[in-house]
Scaffold this motif. Structure first.
Motif, mmCIF file in Angstrom:
data_model
loop_
_atom_site.group_PDB
_atom_site.id
_atom_site.type_symbol
_atom_site.label_atom_id
_atom_site.label_comp_id
_atom_site.label_asym_id
_atom_site.label_seq_id
_atom_site.Cartn_x
_atom_site.Cartn_y
_atom_site.Cartn_z
ATOM 1 N N GLY A 179 34.191 37.935 33.332
ATOM 2 C CA GLY A 179 35.299 38.818 33.703
ATOM 3 C C GLY A 179 36.490 38.500 33.776
ATOM 4 O O GLY A 179 37.026 37.100 33.385
ATOM 5 N N ASP A 180 37.348 39.156 33.996
ATOM 6 C CA ASP A 180 38.746 38.873 34.056
ATOM 7 C C ASP A 180 39.035 38.323 35.466
ATOM 8 O O ASP A 180 38.780 38.769 36.349
ATOM 9 C CB ASP A 180 39.587 40.176 34.047
ATOM 10 N N GLU A 181 39.395 37.059 35.194
ATOM 11 C CA GLU A 181 39.801 36.521 36.731
ATOM 12 C C GLU A 181 41.154 37.124 37.227
ATOM 13 O O GLU A 181 42.027 36.787 36.696
ATOM 14 C CB GLU A 181 39.889 34.888 36.702
ATOM 15 N N ILE A 182 41.034 37.459 38.458
ATOM 16 C CA ILE A 182 42.144 38.218 38.927
ATOM 17 C C ILE A 182 42.694 37.532 40.273
ATOM 18 O O ILE A 182 43.834 37.772 40.737
ATOM 19 C CB ILE A 182 41.823 39.777 39.274
ATOM 20 N N GLY A 183 42.098 36.513 40.578
ATOM 21 C CA GLY A 183 42.853 35.725 41.647
ATOM 22 C C GLY A 183 41.653 35.112 42.603
ATOM 23 O O GLY A 183 40.529 35.268 42.466
ATOM 24 N N VAL A 184 42.311 34.596 43.771
ATOM 25 C CA VAL A 184 41.458 34.205 44.917
ATOM 26 C C VAL A 184 41.343 35.396 45.898
ATOM 27 O O VAL A 184 42.390 35.849 46.385
ATOM 28 C CB VAL A 184 41.998 32.908 45.452
ATOM 29 N N LEU A 185 40.152 35.381 46.324
ATOM 30 C CA LEU A 185 40.109 36.438 47.525
ATOM 31 C C LEU A 185 41.270 36.328 48.660
ATOM 32 O O LEU A 185 41.738 37.413 48.956
ATOM 33 C CB LEU A 185 38.746 36.580 48.079
ATOM 34 N N GLY A 186 41.349 35.102 49.078
ATOM 35 C CA GLY A 186 42.363 35.129 50.319
ATOM 36 C C GLY A 186 43.705 35.341 49.607
ATOM 37 O O GLY A 186 44.243 35.852 50.539
ATOM 38 N N GLU A 187 44.081 35.048 48.480
ATOM 39 C CA GLU A 187 45.327 35.356 48.047
ATOM 40 C C GLU A 187 45.376 36.922 47.969
ATOM 41 O O GLU A 187 46.515 37.383 48.342
ATOM 42 C CB GLU A 187 45.759 34.455 46.802
ATOM 43 N N LEU A 188 44.520 37.676 47.326
ATOM 44 C CA LEU A 188 44.555 38.952 47.051
ATOM 45 C C LEU A 188 44.674 39.514 48.460
ATOM 46 O O LEU A 188 45.524 40.728 48.631
ATOM 47 C CB LEU A 188 43.463 39.424 46.452
ATOM 48 N N LEU A 189 44.097 39.171 49.457
ATOM 49 C CA LEU A 189 44.332 39.732 50.879
ATOM 50 C C LEU A 189 45.599 39.627 51.245
ATOM 51 O O LEU A 189 46.140 40.365 51.988
ATOM 52 C CB LEU A 189 43.047 39.136 51.647
ATOM 53 N N SER A 201 37.625 31.301 46.988
ATOM 54 C CA SER A 201 36.742 32.443 46.405
ATOM 55 C C SER A 201 37.187 33.166 45.151
ATOM 56 O O SER A 201 38.120 33.892 45.322
ATOM 57 C CB SER A 201 36.021 33.666 47.205
ATOM 58 N N VAL A 202 37.071 32.597 44.016
ATOM 59 C CA VAL A 202 37.865 33.188 42.811
ATOM 60 C C VAL A 202 37.077 34.654 42.496
ATOM 61 O O VAL A 202 35.882 34.535 42.478
ATOM 62 C CB VAL A 202 37.732 32.321 41.606
ATOM 63 N N VAL A 203 37.989 35.726 42.315
ATOM 64 C CA VAL A 203 37.230 36.867 41.935
ATOM 65 C C VAL A 203 37.501 37.262 40.486
ATOM 66 O O VAL A 203 38.442 37.220 39.910
ATOM 67 C CB VAL A 203 38.253 37.860 42.814
ATOM 68 N N TYR A 204 36.441 37.610 40.023
ATOM 69 C CA TYR A 204 36.448 38.368 38.595
ATOM 70 C C TYR A 204 36.051 39.758 38.589
ATOM 71 O O TYR A 204 35.426 40.141 39.708
ATOM 72 C CB TYR A 204 35.237 37.524 37.924
ATOM 73 N N ARG A 205 36.857 40.420 37.570
ATOM 74 C CA ARG A 205 36.716 41.724 37.712
ATOM 75 C C ARG A 205 36.472 42.216 36.366
ATOM 76 O O ARG A 205 36.758 41.709 35.184
ATOM 77 C CB ARG A 205 37.918 42.319 38.162
ATOM 78 N N ARG A 206 35.461 43.068 36.367
ATOM 79 C CA ARG A 206 34.930 43.792 34.905
ATOM 80 C C ARG A 206 35.133 45.241 35.150
ATOM 81 O O ARG A 206 34.762 45.866 36.135
ATOM 82 C CB ARG A 206 33.593 43.623 34.829
ATOM 83 N N VAL A 207 35.574 45.779 34.121
ATOM 84 C CA VAL A 207 35.912 47.117 34.173
ATOM 85 C C VAL A 207 35.049 47.806 33.001
ATOM 86 O O VAL A 207 35.156 47.388 31.711
ATOM 87 C CB VAL A 207 37.313 47.532 33.619
ATOM 88 N N SER A 208 34.261 48.745 33.403
ATOM 89 C CA SER A 208 33.289 49.403 32.281
ATOM 90 C C SER A 208 33.397 51.027 32.404
ATOM 91 O O SER A 208 32.829 51.370 33.364
ATOM 92 C CB SER A 208 31.890 48.688 32.361
#
Lengths: 209, 123
Positions: A168-178, B54-61
Motif C-alpha cells: 500500500g502507500d506508506e504514509i508514515g510511522v504511527l507514532g509520528e502520525l500521532l 510501526s510503519v503505516v500503509y494505507r490502501r484506498v479502494s
C-alpha cells in the motif's frame, strides 16, 4: 478456518428469539450480537448476551440521534498468544470484544465531538498476534449495510486480505502520525473538554495522584 | 497514585490508580487534556511504547480505506500484563490511535469500553 487460522465470526442478530449458532449475518438492526458461531453455550448465557447487546444498540441509537454520525468499532483478537481470556483459549474462539463509539459507552459522561469525516464509518479491526500485524478497515456504512450479511462478509474479507499482504502507500510511522495530530490538539481550543475532565477527576488533577 | 508516566508527542501521559481501577490520564503540565474512561488517552499511552517503529500503509479502494501496520506483540502484551489490562484492550487502543491520528475521530470521540461481558465471550 481459513489460511490464517481465523474462524469466521459474524454479527449474529436475533429478532425476538435467542441467537442461534447456525445463524450468520445481521438479520435486523434491533439486536446485534457478536459471537463465535460454533460455540453457543448455555441458553442463559445467550439470553444475557442478548440483553447486553440490546443495551448497546439502544445506546448507539441515542447517540446517533444526538450527533447524526458515529463510528462503530469492532475488534477481534485471535486465539493463542494474543489472548489471555481462558474461555477463548478453551473453545478456540477469537471473539473478545465489540465496542461502539458512543458517549453512552463512556458512561454517559459527555457527548464527544462529532467524528471529523464522513458519516457512518464502520471500523473493522483484525489483529494477528503472531506477526503483530494490525489491519484497520474503515468503511462507509449505513444501517442497511449492517443488516446485510454480504456486506459484512465483504468487509471482513477485505480486511483479512490486507492482513495477509504487506503493501500500500506508506504514509508514515504511527507514532509520528500521532505526534502531528497532537500538535493540532495542543493549539486547539479545548477549554471545554479540559473543564469536563477536571470535573471528572474530582475538581483538580491533584486529587487523582 | 501515579504508577507510570511517559511523554508522548510533547504530552505527559500518566497512568494512575483511582480507587481500584488502573486508569490513565493525559496531561499537559498539570492540565488534564484527556481523562478517565477515555480510551484515546490510553491509546496514546500504549502508542508511546511501540508506535515509533510501526510503519503505516494505507490502501484506498472505492469508498473504503484499509490501514496495515505491525506492533511489537511481546512489548504490547508485557505492558498490558504489567498494568493489569486485558491484552485485547491494548489492540483496541492501537486501532483507536490510528483512527485518531488519521483524523477519523477527535479527542474524546473514541471510547472502546462497551464490550460484551466476559460471560458472553463463550458464544
Amino acid at each position: 478456518m481459513d489460511a490464517l487460522g481465523f474462524r469466521r465470526v459474524l454479527f449474529i442478530s436475533q429478532k425476538g428469539q435467542p441467537p442461534r449458532a447456525d445463524i450468520l449475518g445481521v438479520y435486523d438492526s434491533e439486536t446485534i450480537i457478536i459471537g463465535e458461531v460454533k460455540s453457543v453455550a448455555e441458553s442463559s448465557v445467550v439470553e444475557n448476551a442478548a440483553a447486553e447487546v440490546a443495551n448497546l444498540l439502544d445506546a448507539l441509537k441515542k447517540w446517533q440521534g444526538v450527533s447524526g454520525e458515529y463510528v462503530a468499532f469492532a475488534t477481534y483478537v485471535f486465539s493463542g498468544a494474543g489472548t489471555d481470556v481462558p474461555n477463548i483459549q478453551q473453545i478456540g474462539s477469537y471473539v473478545v470484544s465489540n465496542a461502539w463509539v458512543t458517549p453512552a459507552s463512556a458512561g454517559g459522561l459527555v457527548v464527544p465531538p462529532p467524528v471529523d469525516k464522513a458519516k457512518f464509518k464502520f471500523v473493522y479491526v483484525l489483529f494477528d498476534p503472531a506477526s503483530g500485524k494490525v489491519a484497520v478497515g474503515i468503511f462507509d456504512a449505513a444501517e442497511k449495510n449492517l443488516r446485510d450479511k454480504n456486506w459484512i462478509f465483504g468487509v471482513h474479507n477485505a480486511v483479512e486480505e490486507a492482513l495477509r499482504t504487506v503493501g500500500g502507500d506508506e504514509i508514515g510511522v504511527l507514532g509520528e502520525l500521532l505526534a502531528e495530530r497532537l500538535k493540532a490538539l495542543r493549539s486547539a481550543p479545548y477549554a471545554k473538554e479540559v473543564g469536563i475532565f477536571i470535573d471528572m477527576l474530582g475538581g483538580s488533577p491533584a486529587s487523582v495522584t | 497514585m501515579i504508577v507510570d508516566r511517559i511523554s508522548v508527542g510533547g504530552y505527559d501521559v500518566v497512568v494512575y490508580k483511582l480507587r481500584n481501577d488502573a486508569i490513565h490520564g493525559v496531561f499537559m503540565g498539570d492540565t488534564p487534556l484527556l481523562g478517565v474512561y477515555n480510551d484515546m488517552g490510553r491509546a496514546l499511552l500504549f502508542s508511546a511504547y511501540f508506535a515509533e517503529d510501526s510503519v503505516v500503509y494505507r490502501r484506498v479502494s472505492g469508498g473504503s480505506v484499509i490501514y496495515l501496520f505491525a506492533v511489537d506483540s511481546e512489548k504490547l502484551n508485557s505492558k498490558a500484563d504489567t498494568w493489569g489490562i486485558q491484552r485485547h484492550t491494548v489492540v483496541k487502543d492501537v486501532a483507536a490511535t490510528l483512527l485518531y491520528a488519521e483524523g477519523y475521530a477527535n479527542a474524546g470521540g473514541i471510547a472502546t469500553e462497551v464490550t460484551l461481558p466476559r460471560r458472553c465471550w463463550r458464544i
